[in-house]
Design an enzyme around this catalytic site. Structure first.
Site, PDB file in Angstrom:
ATOM      1  N   GLY A   1      -6.968   1.325  -2.262  1.00 63.81           N
ATOM      2  CA  GLY A   1      -7.509  -0.151  -2.498  1.00 63.81           C
ATOM      3  C   GLY A   1      -7.327  -0.658  -1.600  1.00 63.81           C
ATOM      4  O   GLY A   1      -7.170  -2.024  -1.685  1.00 63.81           O
TER       5      GLY A   1
ATOM      6  N   GLU B   1      -1.873  -2.319  -6.704  1.00 66.81           N
ATOM      7  CA  GLU B   1      -2.464  -1.158  -7.390  1.00 66.81           C
ATOM      8  C   GLU B   1      -1.574  -0.036  -7.712  1.00 66.81           C
ATOM      9  O   GLU B   1      -1.352   0.584  -8.615  1.00 66.81           O
ATOM     10  CB  GLU B   1      -3.570  -0.530  -6.594  1.00 66.81           C
ATOM     11  CG  GLU B   1      -3.482   0.748  -5.726  1.00 66.81           C
ATOM     12  CD  GLU B   1      -4.147   0.887  -4.632  1.00 66.81           C
ATOM     13  OE1 GLU B   1      -4.905  -0.052  -4.195  1.00 66.81           O
ATOM     14  OE2 GLU B   1      -4.141   1.836  -4.223  1.00 66.81           O
TER      15      GLU B   1
ATOM     16  N   ILE C   1       5.900   2.446   5.413  1.00 66.91           N
ATOM     17  CA  ILE C   1       5.959   0.926   5.583  1.00 66.91           C
ATOM     18  C   ILE C   1       6.370  -0.021   4.552  1.00 66.91           C
ATOM     19  O   ILE C   1       7.118  -0.824   4.372  1.00 66.91           O
ATOM     20  CB  ILE C   1       4.758   0.484   6.482  1.00 66.91           C
ATOM     21  CG1 ILE C   1       4.834   1.325   7.727  1.00 66.91           C
ATOM     22  CG2 ILE C   1       4.803  -1.200   6.735  1.00 66.91           C
ATOM     23  CD1 ILE C   1       3.556   1.021   8.673  1.00 66.91           C
TER      24      ILE C   1
ATOM     25  N   GLY D   1       0.737  -1.250   0.023  1.00 63.87           N
ATOM     26  CA  GLY D   1      -0.035   0.091   0.166  1.00 63.87           C
ATOM     27  C   GLY D   1       0.841   1.291   0.054  1.00 63.87           C
ATOM     28  O   GLY D   1       1.967   1.283  -0.586  1.00 63.87           O
ATOM     29  N   ILE D   2       0.385   2.214   0.553  1.00 60.59           N
ATOM     30  CA  ILE D   2       0.885   3.808   0.622  1.00 60.59           C
ATOM     31  C   ILE D   2       1.445   4.138   1.868  1.00 60.59           C
ATOM     32  O   ILE D   2       1.070   3.410   2.947  1.00 60.59           O
ATOM     33  CB  ILE D   2      -0.236   4.680   0.084  1.00 60.59           C
ATOM     34  CG1 ILE D   2       0.565   6.006  -0.135  1.00 60.59           C
ATOM     35  CG2 ILE D   2      -1.199   4.983   1.125  1.00 60.59           C
ATOM     36  CD1 ILE D   2      -0.713   6.929  -1.081  1.00 60.59           C
ATOM     37  N   GLY D   3       2.368   4.813   1.973  1.00 63.72           N
ATOM     38  CA  GLY D   3       3.099   5.257   3.218  1.00 63.72           C
ATOM     39  C   GLY D   3       4.507   4.617   3.274  1.00 63.72           C
ATOM     40  O   GLY D   3       5.051   4.126   2.346  1.00 63.72           O
TER      41      GLY D   3
HETATM   42  N1  COA Z   1      -4.217  10.308  15.162  1.00 61.91           N
HETATM   43  C1  COA Z   1      -3.482  11.305  14.761  1.00 61.91           C
HETATM   44  N2  COA Z   1      -2.725  11.569  14.081  1.00 61.91           N
HETATM   45  C2  COA Z   1      -2.175  10.227  13.466  1.00 61.91           C
HETATM   46  C3  COA Z   1      -2.851   9.083  13.845  1.00 61.91           C
HETATM   47  C4  COA Z   1      -3.846   9.176  14.762  1.00 61.91           C
HETATM   48  N3  COA Z   1      -4.258   7.896  15.018  1.00 61.91           N
HETATM   49  N4  COA Z   1      -2.164   8.107  13.096  1.00 61.91           N
HETATM   50  C5  COA Z   1      -0.980   8.720  12.248  1.00 61.91           C
HETATM   51  N5  COA Z   1      -1.170  10.060  12.526  1.00 61.91           N
HETATM   52  C6  COA Z   1      -0.289  10.981  11.993  1.00 61.91           C
HETATM   53  C7  COA Z   1       1.033  10.926  12.250  1.00 61.91           C
HETATM   54  O1  COA Z   1       1.681  11.394  13.175  1.00 61.91           O
HETATM   55  C8  COA Z   1       1.425  11.698  10.958  1.00 61.91           C
HETATM   56  O2  COA Z   1       1.415  13.019  11.239  1.00 61.91           O
HETATM   57  P1  COA Z   1       2.963  14.033  10.593  1.00 61.91           P
HETATM   58  O3  COA Z   1       2.561  13.895   9.073  1.00 61.91           O
HETATM   59  O4  COA Z   1       2.337  15.266  11.460  1.00 61.91           O
HETATM   60  O5  COA Z   1       4.126  13.277  11.133  1.00 61.91           O
HETATM   61  C9  COA Z   1       0.676  11.358   9.699  1.00 61.91           C
HETATM   62  O6  COA Z   1      -0.648  11.141  10.507  1.00 61.91           O
HETATM   63  C10 COA Z   1       1.037  10.121   8.860  1.00 61.91           C
HETATM   64  O7  COA Z   1       1.227   9.018   9.447  1.00 61.91           O
HETATM   65  P2  COA Z   1       1.868   7.987   9.067  1.00 61.91           P
HETATM   66  O8  COA Z   1       2.087   6.945   9.797  1.00 61.91           O
HETATM   67  O9  COA Z   1       3.452   8.622   8.595  1.00 61.91           O
HETATM   68  O10 COA Z   1       1.314   7.517   7.475  1.00 61.91           O
HETATM   69  P3  COA Z   1       1.616   6.992   6.395  1.00 61.91           P
HETATM   70  O11 COA Z   1       2.336   7.965   5.470  1.00 61.91           O
HETATM   71  O12 COA Z   1       2.584   5.749   6.619  1.00 61.91           O
HETATM   72  O13 COA Z   1       0.351   6.794   5.673  1.00 61.91           O
HETATM   73  C11 COA Z   1      -1.834   5.947   6.065  1.00 61.91           C
HETATM   74  C12 COA Z   1      -0.532   5.941   6.648  1.00 61.91           C
HETATM   75  C13 COA Z   1      -3.027   5.084   6.945  1.00 61.91           C
HETATM   76  C14 COA Z   1      -2.506   7.601   6.039  1.00 61.91           C
HETATM   77  C15 COA Z   1      -2.094   5.430   4.621  1.00 61.91           C
HETATM   78  O14 COA Z   1      -1.547   4.164   4.539  1.00 61.91           O
HETATM   79  C16 COA Z   1      -3.278   5.532   4.014  1.00 61.91           C
HETATM   80  O15 COA Z   1      -3.906   6.589   3.403  1.00 61.91           O
HETATM   81  N6  COA Z   1      -3.986   4.326   4.071  1.00 61.91           N
HETATM   82  C17 COA Z   1      -5.533   4.147   3.327  1.00 61.91           C
HETATM   83  C18 COA Z   1      -5.339   3.881   2.009  1.00 61.91           C
HETATM   84  C19 COA Z   1      -4.725   2.687   1.657  1.00 61.91           C
HETATM   85  O16 COA Z   1      -4.372   1.853   2.526  1.00 61.91           O
HETATM   86  N7  COA Z   1      -4.707   2.514   0.336  1.00 61.91           N
HETATM   87  C20 COA Z   1      -3.848   1.282  -0.380  1.00 61.91           C
HETATM   88  C21 COA Z   1      -3.109   1.846  -1.193  1.00 61.91           C
HETATM   89  S1  COA Z   1      -3.532   3.210  -2.083  1.00 61.91           S
END
Ligand code: COA
Length: 433
Positions: A335, A237, A218, A214-216
Site C-alpha cells: 500500500g 491497511e 520501523i 507500513g510493514i517491517g
Molecule cells: N540492498 C541489499 N539488501 C538490503 C537493502 C539494500 N539496499 N536494504 C535492506 N536490505 C536487506 C537487509 O539487510 C535485511 O536483510 P537480512 O534479512 O538478511 O537482515 C533485509 O533486506 C530486510 O531489511 P529491513 O530493513 O529489516 O526490512 P524491513 O523488514 O524493515 O522491511 C521493506 C523493509 C522495504 C522490505 C518493507 O517495508 C517493504 O516491503 N516495503 C514495501 C511495501 C510497503 O511499503 N507496504 C506498505 C504497507 S504493506
C-alpha cells in the site's frame, strides 16, 4: 430463515470441500494471520487429484506448499507479495508474482484474474448467523461477491471483527470447522537504529494527526515514540502489535478524523494474539477492503494524514526502491504508493519514507548515487516527500535536484558521505558542502 439449518447444510470436511476445486481452476486464498491452514493442508495432501490449479494470495507465513517440487504441474503459485517463504521460488521461476497496488487488488481479482474459488478463515457464526472474516478483509472480502465457490474455515481463534468483515452464513457455499492457533507475526526486539528512526519520525507527527504505518520493524519503533501524543487517528491497511498500547491508552482515539470519526479503519491485522485479542469483539475497529482503506481518494479525505513506509534504496534524485533488489522480487509495492499519494493530497498531510541508512552490517548504503540495475522504482521522485534515517530528516518535495541530493547526503551513514559527495560533484560541477 433458519440460519442454523443453512449453516449445518454447508458444513463439510476439508476433504469434501476441496473436491469443489477442479483442474485449471484459479483459487484465491486469504493470507498471513488469516491463512485457512486446514484447507491448505488438505489440498497439499491431495495434490495428485489436481492439474494446473493456480493458487493466488499475498503470502503465507508458514510453509508455502505450492512451491514444493513434488506438486509442480498440479499447483502453480501466484503471489502479490514476496517474503521469506516464497522469495526463492519467485526468483527461480517456480512461483510467479503479480505487481499491483493494494488498492487495486479487489478490482484486479474481480475483473482480470477472475478466480472461480475463494478460501478464507472465519469465526463461528454469532447468534444472528453472521461469521466474521477476522484478521483479513483486504482483497478477500471482495471475492465473496464474485467467486463461484466460497469456502470458509471456521476457527474459534479467529477474532470477531466488525466493519465489512461481518458476513451472513448464506454468503458461503461450504464451511470446514477446524480450530487451530492463528499464524502470528511477532515483532523482533527494536535495534538502536530503529529507536532513533522512530524518534525522528515521531518528530514529524503532531497531536491530532491521522496515521498509517507500513510493514517491517520501523512501525513498532514509531509507536513507542508516540506514547506522549494525543488524539491520533488510525487509518491503515495493516497494523502489527505496536498500535495496541496506543489504542488501549487512548493516544489513538480517532476523535479528530473527518471521516469514520471514532473508528480505527484497517485492511488486515499482522501481529500476535495480543492484537487478535484486542480486535476480538471490538466495535471501535472496522475492517474494510483494500479498495476502501487504500484508496488514495479516501485517504486524502483525512486532514493531517501521515503515511509512514519503509524502503530498500533511495537514489540522489529521491527515487525510492522498496520491493526489488535488482531482478530479485524482495517484497511488493503493497500500500506504499496508495498511502504516499493519499497523504500528499490530504490537507496538512505528509508522507514519510523511513529506513536505516545502511544494510548488511553497515557494508551497504541505502542512499545511493544510482539504484541497483534492474530494480524497479516503487515510489517516484515526484511522489516522495520526507525521507528519514537514524541520522535525520530530508524533506524533498519542492526541492531542486541539488537540494535533494544535499539533503539526502546529510542523512546518509557517515561512512558513505564522501563517495556520495564525489558523485554530487561529478554530476553538478560544484562542491556538495
Ligand atoms: N540492498 C541489499 N539488501 C538490503 C537493502 C539494500 N539496499 N536494504 C535492506 N536490505 C536487506 C537487509 O539487510 C535485511 O536483510 P537480512 O534479512 O538478511 O537482515 C533485509 O533486506 C530486510 O531489511 P529491513 O530493513 O529489516 O526490512 P524491513 O523488514 O524493515 O522491511 C521493506 C523493509 C522495504 C522490505 C518493507 O517495508 C517493504 O516491503 N516495503 C514495501 C511495501 C510497503 O511499503 N507496504 C506498505 C504497507 S504493506
Amino acid at each position: 430463515m433458519d440460519w442454523k439449518k443453512e449453516y449445518k447444510n454447508r458444513l463439510v470436511t476439508a476433504q469434501e470441500a476441496i473436491k469443489n476445486i477442479h483442474d485449471g481452476d484459479k483459487v484465491v486464498m486469504s493470507f498471513g494471520c488469516g491463512e485457512p491452514r486446514a484447507i491448505v493442508r488438505a489440498m497439499r495432501e491431495n495434490y495428485k487429484n489436481y492439474n494446473n490449479v493456480e493458487v493466488i494470495n499475498m503470502l503465507l507465513l508458514g510453509e508455502t506448499p505450492w512451491v514444493d517440487e513434488e506438486v509442480q504441474g498440479h499447483f502453480k503459485y501466484n503471489s502479490f507479495f514476496a517474503s521469506g517463504t516464497n522469495r526463492k521460488a519467485i526468483a527461480s521461476g517456480v512461483a510467479d508474482f503479480t505487481s499491483c497496488y493494494l488498492s487495486e487488488t479487489p478490482m484486479v481479482l474481480r475483473e482480470i484474474i477472475k478466480p472461480r474459488v475463494t478460501v478464507m478463515s472465519v469465526t463461528p457464526p454469532d447468534e444472528d448467523g453472521f461469521v466474521s472474516l477476522g484478521t483479513n478483509c483486504d482483497y478477500i472480502e471482495t471475492t465473496l461477491s464474485h467467486c463461484e465457490v466460497k469456502i470458509g474455515q471456521v476457527n474459534k481463534n479467529v477474532p470477531y471483527t466488525y466493519g465489512v468483515a461481518r458476513k451472513h452464513v448464506t454468503e458461503f457455499d461450504f464451511f470446514v470447522e477446524c480450530d487451530e492457533q492463528l499464524p502470528e507475526v511477532p515483532a523482533p526486539p527494536l535495534t538502536d537504529v530503529e529507536i532513533q528512526i522512530g524518534k525522528n519520525c515521531a518528530s514529524l507527527i503532531n497531536d491530532g494527526d491521522c496515521i498509517q504505518l507500513g510493514i517491517g520493524g520501523i512501525p513498532n519503533a514509531i509507536c513507542e515514540e508516540l506514547k506522549h501524543k494525543k488524539d491520533l487517528g488510525l487509518h491503515s491497511e495493516m497494523v502489527g502489535d505496536g498500535v495496541v498500547d496506543l489504542l488501549e491508552s487512548g493516544v489513538i482515539n480517532n476523535s479528530k478524523k473527518n471521516i469514520n470519526q471514532g473508528k480505527t479503519i484497517l485492511g488486515f491485522a499482522f501481529g500476535t494474539k495480543k492484537l487478535f485479542d484486542f480486535l476480538n469483539g471490538n466495535r471501535d475497529v472496522e475492517m474494510t477492503p483494500m479498495d476502501y482503506v487504500n484508496n488514495p481518494v479516501v485517504i486524502a479525505q483525512h486532514d493531517n494524514m501521515v503515511s509512514v513506509n519503509s524502503c530498500l534504496q533511495v537514489d540522489l534524485m529521491g527515487q525510492v526502491v522498496s520491493d526489488t533488489i535488482g531482478l530479485n522480487q524482495f517484497s511488493g509495492v503493497g500500500g506504499q504508493v496508495d498511502f504516499v499519494r493519499g497523504a500528499t493530497m490530504s490537507k496538512g498531510g505528509r508522507s514519510i519514507m523511513a529506513m536505516p541508512s545502511t544494510a548488511k552490517g553497515d557494508t551497504i548504503s541505502k542512499i545511493v548515487p544510482k539504484i541497483t540495475d534492474y530494480s524497479a522504482v516503487t515510489t517516484t521522485r515526484n511522489d516522495v516527500n520526507y525521507v528519514v534515517t537514524e541520522y535525520g530528516i530530508a524533506q524533498l518535495k519542492g526541492k531542486t535536484m541539488k537540494e535533494r541530493a544535499r539533503a539526502l547526503i546529510s542523512i546518509a551513514h557517515p561512512n558513505f558521505r564522501d563517495e556520495l559527495c564525489e558523485e554530487f560533484e561529478r554530476r553538478f560541477n560544484e562542491k556538495a558542502f
